[in-house]
Design an enzyme around this catalytic site. Structure first.
Site, PDB file in Angstrom:
ATOM      1  N   ALA A   2       0.835  -1.239  -0.130  1.00  0.00           N
ATOM      2  CA  ALA A   2      -0.001  -0.038   0.179  1.00  0.00           C
ATOM      3  C   ALA A   2       0.840   1.221  -0.266  1.00  0.00           C
ATOM      4  O   ALA A   2       1.977   0.994   0.331  1.00  0.00           O
ATOM      5  CB  ALA A   2      -0.865   0.051   1.336  1.00  0.00           C
TER       6      ALA A   2
ATOM      7  N   GLY B  88       0.771  -4.958   1.030  1.00  0.00           N
ATOM      8  CA  GLY B  88      -0.416  -4.943   0.365  1.00  0.00           C
ATOM      9  C   GLY B  88      -0.331  -5.785  -0.974  1.00  0.00           C
ATOM     10  O   GLY B  88      -1.537  -6.251  -1.507  1.00  0.00           O
TER      11      GLY B  88
ATOM     12  N   GLU C 103      -0.705  -9.195  -0.401  1.00  0.00           N
ATOM     13  CA  GLU C 103      -2.150  -9.594   0.294  1.00  0.00           C
ATOM     14  C   GLU C 103      -2.951  -9.439  -1.313  1.00  0.00           C
ATOM     15  O   GLU C 103      -3.925 -10.423  -1.420  1.00  0.00           O
ATOM     16  CB  GLU C 103      -2.523  -8.373   1.220  1.00  0.00           C
ATOM     17  CG  GLU C 103      -1.691  -8.512   2.504  1.00  0.00           C
ATOM     18  CD  GLU C 103      -2.281  -7.442   3.495  1.00  0.00           C
ATOM     19  OE1 GLU C 103      -1.999  -6.365   3.200  1.00  0.00           O
ATOM     20  OE2 GLU C 103      -2.845  -7.593   4.389  1.00  0.00           O
TER      21      GLU C 103
ATOM     22  N   GLU D 271       5.106  -4.956   7.051  1.00  0.00           N
ATOM     23  CA  GLU D 271       4.455  -3.893   7.797  1.00  0.00           C
ATOM     24  C   GLU D 271       5.023  -3.696   8.922  1.00  0.00           C
ATOM     25  O   GLU D 271       5.023  -2.626   9.408  1.00  0.00           O
ATOM     26  CB  GLU D 271       2.862  -4.170   7.947  1.00  0.00           C
ATOM     27  CG  GLU D 271       2.182  -4.158   6.497  1.00  0.00           C
ATOM     28  CD  GLU D 271       2.197  -5.291   5.899  1.00  0.00           C
ATOM     29  OE1 GLU D 271       2.843  -6.172   5.930  1.00  0.00           O
ATOM     30  OE2 GLU D 271       1.059  -5.503   4.849  1.00  0.00           O
TER      31      GLU D 271
HETATM   32  N1  CO8 Z   1       4.470   3.268  -0.842  1.00  0.00           N
HETATM   33  C1  CO8 Z   1       4.777   4.382  -1.276  1.00  0.00           C
HETATM   34  N2  CO8 Z   1       6.034   4.235  -2.064  1.00  0.00           N
HETATM   35  C2  CO8 Z   1       6.808   3.309  -2.390  1.00  0.00           C
HETATM   36  C3  CO8 Z   1       6.576   2.076  -1.892  1.00  0.00           C
HETATM   37  C4  CO8 Z   1       5.306   2.010  -0.796  1.00  0.00           C
HETATM   38  N3  CO8 Z   1       4.816   0.927  -0.545  1.00  0.00           N
HETATM   39  N4  CO8 Z   1       7.479   1.104  -2.237  1.00  0.00           N
HETATM   40  C5  CO8 Z   1       8.279   1.856  -3.025  1.00  0.00           C
HETATM   41  N5  CO8 Z   1       7.813   3.044  -3.236  1.00  0.00           N
HETATM   42  C6  CO8 Z   1       8.484   4.475  -3.951  1.00  0.00           C
HETATM   43  C7  CO8 Z   1       9.821   4.771  -3.178  1.00  0.00           C
HETATM   44  O1  CO8 Z   1       9.532   5.853  -2.233  1.00  0.00           O
HETATM   45  C8  CO8 Z   1      10.761   5.232  -4.290  1.00  0.00           C
HETATM   46  O2  CO8 Z   1       9.925   6.368  -4.723  1.00  0.00           O
HETATM   47  P1  CO8 Z   1      10.738   7.812  -5.184  1.00  0.00           P
HETATM   48  O3  CO8 Z   1      11.675   7.383  -6.292  1.00  0.00           O
HETATM   49  O4  CO8 Z   1       9.950   8.924  -5.491  1.00  0.00           O
HETATM   50  O5  CO8 Z   1      11.707   8.170  -3.966  1.00  0.00           O
HETATM   51  C9  CO8 Z   1      10.195   4.265  -5.452  1.00  0.00           C
HETATM   52  O6  CO8 Z   1       8.964   3.613  -5.061  1.00  0.00           O
HETATM   53  C10 CO8 Z   1      11.324   3.071  -5.706  1.00  0.00           C
HETATM   54  O7  CO8 Z   1      11.488   2.487  -4.373  1.00  0.00           O
HETATM   55  P2  CO8 Z   1      12.928   2.479  -3.479  1.00  0.00           P
HETATM   56  O8  CO8 Z   1      13.790   3.682  -3.701  1.00  0.00           O
HETATM   57  O9  CO8 Z   1      12.722   2.453  -2.328  1.00  0.00           O
HETATM   58  O10 CO8 Z   1      13.384   1.271  -4.356  1.00  0.00           O
HETATM   59  P3  CO8 Z   1      14.585   0.359  -3.837  1.00  0.00           P
HETATM   60  O11 CO8 Z   1      15.022  -0.603  -4.847  1.00  0.00           O
HETATM   61  O12 CO8 Z   1      15.587   0.958  -2.995  1.00  0.00           O
HETATM   62  O13 CO8 Z   1      13.797  -0.881  -2.620  1.00  0.00           O
HETATM   63  C11 CO8 Z   1      12.045  -1.839  -1.702  1.00  0.00           C
HETATM   64  C12 CO8 Z   1      12.647  -1.487  -2.845  1.00  0.00           C
HETATM   65  C13 CO8 Z   1      12.896  -2.624  -0.837  1.00  0.00           C
HETATM   66  C14 CO8 Z   1      10.844  -2.719  -2.210  1.00  0.00           C
HETATM   67  C15 CO8 Z   1      11.641  -0.354  -0.837  1.00  0.00           C
HETATM   68  O14 CO8 Z   1      10.751   0.562  -2.000  1.00  0.00           O
HETATM   69  C16 CO8 Z   1      10.455  -0.948   0.082  1.00  0.00           C
HETATM   70  O15 CO8 Z   1      10.803  -1.132   1.150  1.00  0.00           O
HETATM   71  N6  CO8 Z   1       9.027  -0.419  -0.254  1.00  0.00           N
HETATM   72  C17 CO8 Z   1       8.291  -0.601   1.187  1.00  0.00           C
HETATM   73  C18 CO8 Z   1       7.607  -1.996   1.089  1.00  0.00           C
HETATM   74  C19 CO8 Z   1       6.783  -1.973   2.237  1.00  0.00           C
HETATM   75  O16 CO8 Z   1       6.883  -1.623   3.537  1.00  0.00           O
HETATM   76  N7  CO8 Z   1       5.537  -2.120   1.949  1.00  0.00           N
HETATM   77  C20 CO8 Z   1       4.310  -2.380   2.680  1.00  0.00           C
HETATM   78  C21 CO8 Z   1       3.579  -1.051   3.015  1.00  0.00           C
HETATM   79  S1  CO8 Z   1       2.279  -1.190   4.172  1.00  0.00           S
HETATM   80  C22 CO8 Z   1       1.082  -2.097   3.623  1.00  0.00           C
HETATM   81  O17 CO8 Z   1       1.337  -2.506   2.345  1.00  0.00           O
HETATM   82  C23 CO8 Z   1      -0.125  -2.137   4.404  1.00  0.00           C
HETATM   83  C24 CO8 Z   1      -1.194  -3.038   3.522  1.00  0.00           C
HETATM   84  C25 CO8 Z   1      -2.526  -2.610   3.787  1.00  0.00           C
HETATM   85  C26 CO8 Z   1      -3.519  -2.750   3.080  1.00  0.00           C
HETATM   86  C27 CO8 Z   1      -4.756  -1.888   3.581  1.00  0.00           C
HETATM   87  C28 CO8 Z   1      -5.000  -0.506   3.100  1.00  0.00           C
HETATM   88  C29 CO8 Z   1      -6.325   0.117   2.756  1.00  0.00           C
END
Ligand code: CO8
Length: 257
Positions: free
Chosen positions: A66, A108, A111, A131
């Site tokens: 998400a 998400g 999921e 998360e």
């Molecule tokens: N949300 C928003 N932006 C994201 C997300 C995310 N989940 N994942 C990646 N991005 C963005 C980064 O901010 C970045 O944007 P920008 O270039 O503008 O800075 C771009 O995508 C590329 O990402 P990275 O630079 O971080 O890429 P890396 O190769 O360094 O890292 C990762 C890749 C490891 C996947 C890293 O991006 C990461 O850890 N992402 C987050 C993963 C995460 O924590 N996901 C869980 C989120 S919480 C969730 O899903 C709860 C679900 C609830 C569902 C119910 C909703 C109503």
């Protein structure tokens, strides 16, 4: 709503819905999920489509979760009301959905993959529920579907560590149906989708319904449910055609009637 985040490619009798936000690793914001639900519902209602493939644009992610930026300042009430309705619309799609996962399926994203009925992954795919690293927990079914799918211990490990797991790990755990070489996940998913779409559409719909019912009911209730759906299929032209084709040693031509 103008189409923005979801691309749909039709190759009848299958269609592919593509999450198209690659610059943010296909992070799932609220509008994206609403658009995805609407597009899947359209395909669900379309008699020309027998099976749906769901994938992410770009080679890095199915969906990295998400949208954290969007959620970061959200209120409890925003999260509790409204945000799950569109996820529920995806859960209710009747046609089989195959998730083709080429990269990250995190939070998400994992999921969402578990809202599909079959998961095909590239050997480069990474699955996880990170998360807990954000101070939250899965909210779109992760704890429940993982517990049902990979069992208590793997679900605990995934959700409590937040680690990423390889496609091979998830194949062994039972979350992934098939692991294919890098870049081949979409073709492999489409190949299976075409096979499913060649089967009787009513039988496919009822099969999906019956298998999902196994997660909702005690065994005896589920067995009764299955028997009723099974018997109902004997009122369809497809059943007559399927059995006649077998006896006439030819390929069945199903009409979804
Ligand atoms: N949300 C928003 N932006 C994201 C997300 C995310 N989940 N994942 C990646 N991005 C963005 C980064 O901010 C970045 O944007 P920008 O270039 O503008 O800075 C771009 O995508 C590329 O990402 P990275 O630079 O971080 O890429 P890396 O190769 O360094 O890292 C990762 C890749 C490891 C996947 C890293 O991006 C990461 O850890 N992402 C987050 C993963 C995460 O924590 N996901 C869980 C989120 S919480 C969730 O899903 C709860 C679900 C609830 C569902 C119910 C909703 C109503």
């Amino acid at each position: 709503m103008p189409q923005q985040y979801i691309l749909v490619e039709r190759e009848e009798p299958i269609a592919t819905a593509i999450i198209n936000r690659p610059d943010k690793l296909n992070a799932l914001n609220w509008d994206l999920i609403a658009e995805l639900a609407a597009e899947l519902e359209k395909l669900d209602a379309d008699d020309a489509i027998g099976c749906i493939v769901l994938t992410g644009a770009g080679d890095r992610a199915f969906a990295a979760g998400a949208d954290i930026a969007e959620m970061s300042d959200a209120s409890t009430m925003r999260m509790a009301t409204g945000s799950f309705e569109n996820w529920d619309r995806i859960r209710r799609i009747h046609k089989p959905i195959i998730a083709a996962v080429g990269g990250f399926a995190l939070g998400g994203g994992n999921e969402l993959a578990m809202h599909a009925d079959i998961i095909i992954a590239s050997e480069k795919a990474k699955f996880g529920q990170p998360e807990i690293q954000l101070g939250i927990m899965p909210g779109a079914g992760g704890t429940q579907r993982l517990a049902h799918t990979v069992g208590k211990y793997k679900a605990m490990e995934m959700c409590l560590t937040g680690d990423q797991f390889t496609a091979q790990d998830m194949l062994a755990a039972g979350l992934v149906n098939k692991v294919v070489p890098e870049g081949q996940h979409l073709d492999a998913a489409k190949e299976m989708a075409r096979k499913i779409a060649s089967r009787g559409p009513l039988a496919a719909r009822m099969t999906k319904e019956a298998i999902l019912m196994a997660f909702e009911t005690p065994l005896q209730v589920g067995l009764q449910y299955e028997k009723r759906l099974f018997a109902m299929l004997f009122s369809t032209e497809d059943q007559k055609e399927g059995m006649r084709a077998f006896m006439e040693k030819r390929k069945a031509e199903f009409k979804g009637r």
